[in-house]
Scaffold this motif. Structure first.
Motif, short mmCIF file in Angstrom:
data_model
loop_
_atom_site.label_atom_id
_atom_site.label_comp_id
_atom_site.label_asym_id
_atom_site.label_seq_id
_atom_site.Cartn_x
_atom_site.Cartn_y
_atom_site.Cartn_z
N THR A 66 22.20 14.83 -0.34
CA THR A 66 23.57 15.01 0.14
C THR A 66 23.62 15.26 1.65
O THR A 66 24.42 14.65 2.36
N GLY A 67 22.77 16.17 2.13
CA GLY A 67 22.91 16.63 3.50
C GLY A 67 21.90 16.11 4.50
O GLY A 67 22.14 16.19 5.71
N CYS A 68 20.76 15.60 4.02
CA CYS A 68 19.69 15.22 4.95
C CYS A 68 19.43 13.71 4.98
O CYS A 68 19.16 13.14 6.05
N GLU A 129 19.58 28.45 -0.50
CA GLU A 129 19.76 27.00 -0.50
C GLU A 129 18.75 26.32 0.42
O GLU A 129 18.21 25.26 0.10
N VAL A 130 18.49 26.94 1.56
CA VAL A 130 17.52 26.38 2.51
C VAL A 130 16.14 26.31 1.88
O VAL A 130 15.41 25.31 2.01
N TRP A 131 15.75 27.36 1.17
CA TRP A 131 14.42 27.38 0.55
C TRP A 131 14.28 26.29 -0.50
O TRP A 131 13.18 25.75 -0.71
N ALA A 132 15.36 25.94 -1.18
CA ALA A 132 15.30 24.84 -2.15
C ALA A 132 14.94 23.53 -1.44
O ALA A 132 14.13 22.74 -1.95
N VAL A 133 15.53 23.30 -0.28
CA VAL A 133 15.21 22.08 0.48
C VAL A 133 13.76 22.12 0.94
O VAL A 133 13.04 21.10 0.87
N VAL A 134 13.29 23.26 1.39
CA VAL A 134 11.89 23.38 1.82
C VAL A 134 10.95 23.12 0.65
O VAL A 134 9.92 22.45 0.80
N GLY A 212 25.88 25.77 2.15
CA GLY A 212 25.54 24.61 2.95
C GLY A 212 25.68 23.31 2.18
O GLY A 212 25.66 22.23 2.79
N ILE A 213 25.80 23.39 0.86
CA ILE A 213 26.01 22.20 0.04
C ILE A 213 27.47 22.04 -0.32
O ILE A 213 28.08 20.99 -0.10
N MET A 214 28.07 23.07 -0.87
CA MET A 214 29.43 22.95 -1.38
C MET A 214 30.48 22.84 -0.28
O MET A 214 31.49 22.15 -0.46
#
Length: 350
Positions: A66-68, A129-134, A212-214
């Motif tokens: 979604t974001g990257c 949320e950031v840690w999920a992306v990492v 950061g997602i919603m």
């Protein structure tokens, strides 16, 4: 003299800042060296959580898509022409985990990078949320170089005609009735109250609730979209309760949920969070204990106190001890109010 020379160069306007002209090689090396040193220094205080859960990486994959991916692309996808035209061009991230320390990856995703087009994470206090992306970046598969570039799909930059519908985007993380959410930190939406769902989406849309997602997803929704999505999930069947064996924690959580704790001025959870109460208060049955525990933590810390309903819950959450929050989570994970009540608990209520 060097400073004077650089000052004269800047004043003269001779240095070409166009994205069509790369930096001089010495300038490029200096910028990259300074960037790496800055990231290394400022990420020193980052504490690493456990990122071994495969479901966390799966959640991060959905966040990444979604974001990257619109700028960085993803395995099997071609680079978008607009992203290729940026300077510096957003790098592909298949090998990011080998180029950066885990703490550095978190810092980059969390804070963004000046003069690169890399934004900071929208939900400023949503490190989870950031840690999920990492976690996803650590497991991200390498691009398949055997696939010709002309056959690779080009990602869209936003909600274009090639993008999934809002409901399809919801299902990717929240499940679709057949699949449960991708991770325990993501709430089940099926069978939730329509009023609450509409309010939550509106709060994300207006930036009153952090994520950061919603927030980016809700920002493009119209009032009609929000109403349609809320109705869709409210009318869907709630997933069946998954009863698990109870223990002392479940019994304590059940009492708090049903009776509250009068000596702490804690009302019963179900006094607000029940089918017969206001549509503005969400149902808790069917939500994972992990999700509810995390949200109570956000209320306690003030992250979710930016709205009227959030301020009400922040007061309640502050009165709960960490042990009591864990007990409520255990009760919900045991099946909540829809699970069979043990005989000893029935006798206690007689």
């Amino acid at each position: 003299m060097v400073a004077i020379g650089l000052g004269l160069l800047a004043v003269s306007g001779l240095y070409n800042v166009a994205a069509t002209r790369p930096h001089f090689r010495p300038v490029d090396h200096l910028i990259k060296f300074a960037l790496r040193r800055s990231i290394s220094l400022h990420s020193l205080g980052v504490l690493l959580p456990d990122l071994t859960d495969p479901a966390l990486a799966q959640l991060g994959r959905e966040h990444f898509a979604t974001g990257c991916a619109p700028c960085h692309s993803q395995p099997g996808h071609a680079r978008h022409p607009i992203a290729r035209g940026m300077l510096p061009s957003p790098p592909r991230l298949e090998g990011a985990a080998s180029r950066w320390e885990t703490r550095e990856l978190f810092w980059i995703v969390r804070h963004g990078l000046k003069f690169t087009g890399m934004p900071a994470w929208t939900g400023r206090d949503r490190d989870d949320e950031v840690w999920a992306v990492v976690a996803y970046l650590q497991r991200m598969p390498h691009d398949d170089d055997t696939v010709p570039a002309r056959e690779k799909r080009t990602p869209a930059l936003g909600f274009g005609i090639d993008e999934p519908s809002p409901l399809a985007r919801c299902a990717a993380c929240h499940g679709d009735g057949r699949r449960r959410p991708v991770h325990a930190s993501v709430p089940v939406l099926h069978g939730q109250k329509e009023g609450y769902l509409a309010r939550a989406l509106s709060e994300y849309h207006d930036g009153r609730r952090q994520s950061g997602i919603m927030e980016p997803l809700a920002a493009v929704l119209s009032a009609e979209d929000i109403g349609r999505i809320a109705r869709h999930f409210a009318e869907a069947d709630r997933p069946a309760a998954v009863a698990r064996p109870g223990d002392a924690r479940v019994a304590r959580g059940r009492r708090i949920f049903r009776e509250g704790v009068p000596r702490q001025e804690l009302p019963a959870c179900r006094s607000c969070h029940a089918p017969e109460t206001s549509a503005q208060f969400p149902l808790l049955d069917g939500l994972s204990g992990h999700y509810v525990e995390a949200q109570l933590g956000l209320f306690r810390s003030g992250v979710r106190s930016g709205t009227t309903h959030g301020r009400i819950m922040s007061v309640i959450a502050e009165r709960l001890s960490p042990e009591q929050i864990a007990d409520i989570a255990a009760f919900l994970d045991s099946g909540g109010e829809r699970a069979p009540v043990p005989a000893e608990a029935r006798r206690e209520g007689e």
